[in-house]
Design a protein around this motif. Structure first.
Motif, PDB file in Angstrom:
ATOM      1  N   ASN A  25     -77.838  95.056  16.438  1.00 19.46           N
ATOM      2  CA  ASN A  25     -76.421  94.702  16.482  1.00 19.46           C
ATOM      3  C   ASN A  25     -75.536  95.689  15.724  1.00 19.46           C
ATOM      4  O   ASN A  25     -74.395  95.944  16.118  1.00 19.46           O
ATOM      5  CB  ASN A  25     -76.225  93.302  15.900  1.00 19.46           C
ATOM      6  CG  ASN A  25     -74.880  92.712  16.270  1.00 19.46           C
ATOM      7  OD1 ASN A  25     -74.504  92.705  17.446  1.00 19.46           O
ATOM      8  ND2 ASN A  25     -74.148  92.200  15.296  1.00 19.46           N
ATOM      9  N   GLU A  26     -76.047  96.253  14.629  1.00 17.14           N
ATOM     10  CA  GLU A  26     -75.230  97.172  13.837  1.00 17.14           C
ATOM     11  C   GLU A  26     -76.138  98.039  12.962  1.00 17.14           C
ATOM     12  O   GLU A  26     -77.150  97.553  12.442  1.00 17.14           O
ATOM     13  CB  GLU A  26     -74.245  96.397  12.957  1.00 17.14           C
ATOM     14  CG  GLU A  26     -73.266  97.253  12.200  1.00 17.14           C
ATOM     15  CD  GLU A  26     -72.182  96.446  11.486  1.00 17.14           C
ATOM     16  OE1 GLU A  26     -71.385  97.057  10.746  1.00 17.14           O
ATOM     17  OE2 GLU A  26     -72.133  95.206  11.667  1.00 17.14           O
ATOM     18  N   ASP A  28     -75.681 101.089   9.851  1.00 17.20           N
ATOM     19  CA  ASP A  28     -74.861 101.936   8.978  1.00 17.20           C
ATOM     20  C   ASP A  28     -75.815 102.853   8.225  1.00 17.20           C
ATOM     21  O   ASP A  28     -76.477 102.437   7.275  1.00 17.20           O
ATOM     22  CB  ASP A  28     -74.044 101.098   8.013  1.00 17.20           C
ATOM     23  CG  ASP A  28     -72.966 101.912   7.297  1.00 17.20           C
ATOM     24  OD1 ASP A  28     -72.985 103.149   7.420  1.00 17.20           O
ATOM     25  OD2 ASP A  28     -72.112 101.302   6.624  1.00 17.20           O
ATOM     26  N   GLU A 159     -72.182 108.243  14.638  1.00 14.19           N
ATOM     27  CA  GLU A 159     -71.513 107.473  13.597  1.00 14.19           C
ATOM     28  C   GLU A 159     -70.276 108.200  13.065  1.00 14.19           C
ATOM     29  O   GLU A 159     -69.388 107.577  12.475  1.00 14.19           O
ATOM     30  CB  GLU A 159     -72.490 107.177  12.452  1.00 14.19           C
ATOM     31  CG  GLU A 159     -71.946 106.218  11.413  1.00 14.19           C
ATOM     32  CD  GLU A 159     -72.981 105.764  10.396  1.00 14.19           C
ATOM     33  OE1 GLU A 159     -72.598 105.519   9.241  1.00 14.19           O
ATOM     34  OE2 GLU A 159     -74.179 105.655  10.771  1.00 14.19           O
ATOM     35  N   SER A 169     -69.580 102.199  10.774  1.00 12.61           N
ATOM     36  CA  SER A 169     -70.935 101.951  11.249  1.00 12.61           C
ATOM     37  C   SER A 169     -70.941 101.876  12.771  1.00 12.61           C
ATOM     38  O   SER A 169     -69.892 101.781  13.417  1.00 12.61           O
ATOM     39  CB  SER A 169     -71.471 100.637  10.662  1.00 12.61           C
ATOM     40  OG  SER A 169     -70.707  99.535  11.139  1.00 12.61           O
ATOM     41  N   GLN A 171     -71.720  99.735  16.005  1.00  7.40           N
ATOM     42  CA  GLN A 171     -71.763  98.290  16.264  1.00  7.40           C
ATOM     43  C   GLN A 171     -71.851  97.995  17.762  1.00  7.40           C
ATOM     44  O   GLN A 171     -71.122  98.587  18.556  1.00  7.40           O
ATOM     45  CB  GLN A 171     -70.526  97.617  15.677  1.00  7.40           C
ATOM     46  CG  GLN A 171     -70.386  97.851  14.181  1.00  7.40           C
ATOM     47  CD  GLN A 171     -69.132  97.258  13.611  1.00  7.40           C
ATOM     48  OE1 GLN A 171     -68.670  96.209  14.050  1.00  7.40           O
ATOM     49  NE2 GLN A 171     -68.551  97.909  12.603  1.00  7.40           N
ATOM     50  N   ARG A 172     -72.708  97.065  18.094  1.00  9.26           N
ATOM     51  CA  ARG A 172     -72.924  96.690  19.498  1.00  9.26           C
ATOM     52  C   ARG A 172     -71.740  95.896  20.034  1.00  9.26           C
ATOM     53  O   ARG A 172     -71.203  95.020  19.378  1.00  9.26           O
ATOM     54  CB  ARG A 172     -74.200  95.858  19.620  1.00  9.26           C
ATOM     55  CG  ARG A 172     -74.699  95.686  21.060  1.00  9.26           C
ATOM     56  CD  ARG A 172     -75.960  94.838  21.073  1.00  9.26           C
ATOM     57  NE  ARG A 172     -76.559  94.820  22.390  1.00  9.26           N
ATOM     58  CZ  ARG A 172     -77.587  95.548  22.774  1.00  9.26           C
ATOM     59  NH1 ARG A 172     -78.142  96.370  21.914  1.00  9.26           N
ATOM     60  NH2 ARG A 172     -78.071  95.468  23.994  1.00  9.26           N
ATOM     61  N   TYR A 178     -72.230 100.612  22.435  1.00  8.20           N
ATOM     62  CA  TYR A 178     -71.890 100.588  21.012  1.00  8.20           C
ATOM     63  C   TYR A 178     -70.550 101.276  20.763  1.00  8.20           C
ATOM     64  O   TYR A 178     -70.119 102.137  21.532  1.00  8.20           O
ATOM     65  CB  TYR A 178     -72.977 101.280  20.192  1.00  8.20           C
ATOM     66  CG  TYR A 178     -74.267 100.509  20.107  1.00  8.20           C
ATOM     67  CD1 TYR A 178     -74.535  99.665  19.034  1.00  8.20           C
ATOM     68  CD2 TYR A 178     -75.220 100.615  21.112  1.00  8.20           C
ATOM     69  CE1 TYR A 178     -75.723  98.956  18.954  1.00  8.20           C
ATOM     70  CE2 TYR A 178     -76.416  99.909  21.047  1.00  8.20           C
ATOM     71  CZ  TYR A 178     -76.653  99.077  19.969  1.00  8.20           C
ATOM     72  OH  TYR A 178     -77.826  98.371  19.892  1.00  8.20           O
ATOM     73  N   PRO A 183     -67.668  98.723   8.834  1.00 11.05           N
ATOM     74  CA  PRO A 183     -68.818  97.809   8.852  1.00 11.05           C
ATOM     75  C   PRO A 183     -68.410  96.342   8.878  1.00 11.05           C
ATOM     76  O   PRO A 183     -67.411  95.942   8.270  1.00 11.05           O
ATOM     77  CB  PRO A 183     -69.557  98.151   7.549  1.00 11.05           C
ATOM     78  CG  PRO A 183     -69.170  99.557   7.262  1.00 11.05           C
ATOM     79  CD  PRO A 183     -67.754  99.690   7.724  1.00 11.05           C
ATOM     80  N   ARG A 185     -71.014  93.739   8.506  1.00 10.07           N
ATOM     81  CA  ARG A 185     -72.308  93.116   8.244  1.00 10.07           C
ATOM     82  C   ARG A 185     -72.176  91.605   8.088  1.00 10.07           C
ATOM     83  O   ARG A 185     -71.346  91.104   7.363  1.00 10.07           O
ATOM     84  CB  ARG A 185     -72.911  93.723   6.967  1.00 10.07           C
ATOM     85  CG  ARG A 185     -74.337  93.325   6.682  1.00 10.07           C
ATOM     86  CD  ARG A 185     -74.878  94.023   5.449  1.00 10.07           C
ATOM     87  NE  ARG A 185     -74.350  93.483   4.212  1.00 10.07           N
ATOM     88  CZ  ARG A 185     -73.396  94.052   3.502  1.00 10.07           C
ATOM     89  NH1 ARG A 185     -72.836  95.177   3.895  1.00 10.07           N
ATOM     90  NH2 ARG A 185     -72.985  93.493   2.371  1.00 10.07           N
TER      91      ARG A 185
END
Length: 272
Positions: A25-26, A28, A159, A169, A171-172, A178, A183, A185
């Motif tokens: 999903n993510e 970083d 990135e 980051s 991210q999906r 993506y 970020p 999270r």
């Protein structure tokens, strides 16, 4: 070329993705200094055991593994998320990967497999056997053909595409591709057009039957397509949970599409 064509077709079909299998999903990988806030976030069905899965990190310099993290005994949270992180940001339920520099900056890859950490000692070559999901990424690096061809994917995500690699980051998005932004999270983005509580299991299908489940008892129209885009099965289901018999379908990789009213879900389906 054939492998890349198949994966491109799969991505085109996954236009409204919800997650019947684990997805990355993510990620970083790069911050200022010694990268003390690296993390990998997985997404799947909420409150689900991750037994039998492993996260494997691949080095683009030799296209072999450099670390593996067994997920046995771990569980997704109420939002379906699970995090592997460096010590500074790891919580009690996360996998603590260590202090810093645990997720290389690229060109590298993060992959999820069915298997165990012992299956992936350091310097294990790339394999698509039991591969569940993969993200090839970098920070302004040239595309790594060894990683892309080895995993059968066509995109290496950068990135540093916005020039902010230290503060953003990868991210999906809901379509399976993506994007790069600050970020997020443990923050789950929920789309209004997705089927709430959607899940399929077992996947891979090993005994000719799998279950489709959601939070709603509305009628579900399901379609299964092969990798060439040909529909091989369609069926209407009723109730919150229903079984689907796929004994008429040969073993292989398929695309499952489910429509529930105006909501959609799409996922990969493996039949063994």
């Amino acid at each position: 070329m054939k492998k890349n064509y198949i994966f491109t077709l799969i991505l085109a079909l996954l236009t409204s993705l919800t997650y019947s299998q684990i997805v990355i999903n993510e990620v970083d990988a790069d911050q200022t200094g010694t990268d003390t806030e690296e993390f990998i976030e997985l997404l799947w069905t909420p409150n689900t055991s991750l037994d039998g899965y492993v996260v494997v990190l691949f080095n683009g310099s030799d296209d072999q593994s450099y670390a593996a993290y067994d997920l046995d005994g771990r569980t997704t949270d109420a939002n379906g998320l699970f995090v592997l992180a460096t010590t500074a940001i790891a919580s009690g339920t996360d996998i603590d990967m260590g202090a810093d520099n645990k997720v290389q900056n690229g060109a590298d890859a993060v992959a999820v497999y069915q298997g165990d950490e012992a299956d992936f000692p350091v310097d294990t070559p790339i394999s698509t056997t039991n591969l569940i999901d993969v993200l090839v990424y970098g920070t302004s690096d040239n595309d790594d053909s060894g990683l892309l061809d080895g995993f059968g994917v066509t995109i290496q995500y950068d990135e540093n595409i916005n020039g902010n690699k230290d503060t953003e980051s990868i991210q999906r998005k809901s379509d399976g591709t993506y994007e790069v932004k600050p970020p997020s999270r443990r923050v789950l983005s929920v789309k209004d057009n997705t089927i709430q509580g959607f899940a399929t299991y077992p996947n891979p299908v090993t005994n000719n039957v799998f279950t489709v489940k959601s939070k709603s008892s509305d009628t579900k129209e399901i379609s299964i397509f092969n990798v060439l885009g040909k529909k091989v099965l369609s069926k209407s289901l009723s109730g919150v949970q229903s079984d689907v018999d796929v004994s008429s379908i040969s073993a292989g990789l398929y695309i499952l599409k489910v429509k529930e009213g105006t909501k959609m879900a799409t996922s990969k389906l493996v039949i063994k």
